[in-house]
Design a protein around this motif. Sequence first.
Motif, PDB file in Angstrom:
ATOM      1  N   ARG A 177       0.834  -1.202   0.000  1.00 18.23           N
ATOM      2  CA  ARG A 177       0.000   0.000   0.000  1.00 18.23           C
ATOM      3  C   ARG A 177       0.870   1.254   0.000  1.00 18.23           C
ATOM      4  N   PRO A 235      -2.964  -4.828  -6.298  1.00 19.72           N
ATOM      5  CA  PRO A 235      -3.380  -5.727  -5.205  1.00 19.72           C
ATOM      6  C   PRO A 235      -2.476  -6.968  -5.120  1.00 19.72           C
ATOM      7  N   SER A 266      -1.061 -10.671  -3.265  1.00 18.07           N
ATOM      8  CA  SER A 266      -1.387 -11.915  -2.579  1.00 18.07           C
ATOM      9  C   SER A 266      -0.107 -12.394  -1.927  1.00 18.07           C
ATOM     10  N   GLU A 318      -3.081 -14.514   2.321  1.00 20.06           N
ATOM     11  CA  GLU A 318      -4.080 -13.464   2.182  1.00 20.06           C
ATOM     12  C   GLU A 318      -4.004 -12.890   0.770  1.00 20.06           C
ATOM     13  N   ARG A 319      -5.185 -12.655   0.191  1.00 16.95           N
ATOM     14  CA  ARG A 319      -5.306 -12.072  -1.141  1.00 16.95           C
ATOM     15  C   ARG A 319      -6.103 -10.785  -0.994  1.00 16.95           C
ATOM     16  N   GLU A 320      -5.509  -9.675  -1.450  1.00 19.76           N
ATOM     17  CA  GLU A 320      -6.194  -8.395  -1.339  1.00 19.76           C
ATOM     18  C   GLU A 320      -7.361  -8.321  -2.314  1.00 19.76           C
ATOM     19  N   ASP A 321      -8.318  -7.483  -1.966  1.00 22.63           N
ATOM     20  CA  ASP A 321      -9.439  -7.214  -2.871  1.00 22.63           C
ATOM     21  C   ASP A 321      -8.876  -6.767  -4.214  1.00 22.63           C
ATOM     22  N   GLY A 322      -9.418  -7.310  -5.270  1.00 19.51           N
ATOM     23  CA  GLY A 322      -8.990  -6.930  -6.604  1.00 19.51           C
ATOM     24  C   GLY A 322      -7.899  -7.808  -7.193  1.00 19.51           C
ATOM     25  N   SER A 339      -6.382 -11.146  -8.715  1.00 20.70           N
ATOM     26  CA  SER A 339      -7.008 -12.220  -9.491  1.00 20.70           C
ATOM     27  C   SER A 339      -6.983 -13.533  -8.713  1.00 20.70           C
ATOM     28  N   PRO A 340      -7.948 -14.414  -8.965  1.00 18.13           N
ATOM     29  CA  PRO A 340      -8.079 -15.640  -8.173  1.00 18.13           C
ATOM     30  C   PRO A 340      -6.919 -16.618  -8.322  1.00 18.13           C
TER      31      PRO A 340
END
Length: 141
Positions: A20, A26, A28, A42-46, A48-49
């Motif tokens: 940030r 974003p 991961s 943890e994977r941040e919002d936005g 990709s999966p």
Amino acid sequence: MALTIRKARTIVKATLAKGRELELKPLSVVVLDAGGHVIAFEREDGASPGRFDIARGKAYGAIMLGMGGTAQMARAENQAYFMAAMNGLFDGKVVPVPGGVLVRDAKGAVIGAVGVTGDSSENDAAAATAGIEAARLTAEA
């Protein structure tokens, strides 16, 4: 010394905070123990999966080969056959690029690895290094 869940959570939190601060895409983050098992992710919002598998592949290569992603990439560039063989040996789970960072304790023993993905490989490695150092451990990118 083992890499504890508490230290793993510190690494994840500080890695994402560094992302940030640097205004990275974003991220991961995955933390593996010395045996290559997931401690935290943890994977941040936005993000990709598919980022879990990429982050794990970066960290997995570091732990299984005993070298950070930067060294793995150099090895892949100089000896592509070696990295191809290693990826075959490890069922295609190795992603040999920066962002896979070894975690060493105060005595220099490897106690785990961190994999970060989402931005450039170099930025991923910088965020991982900041996270590891925030946990008062040593990073080997």
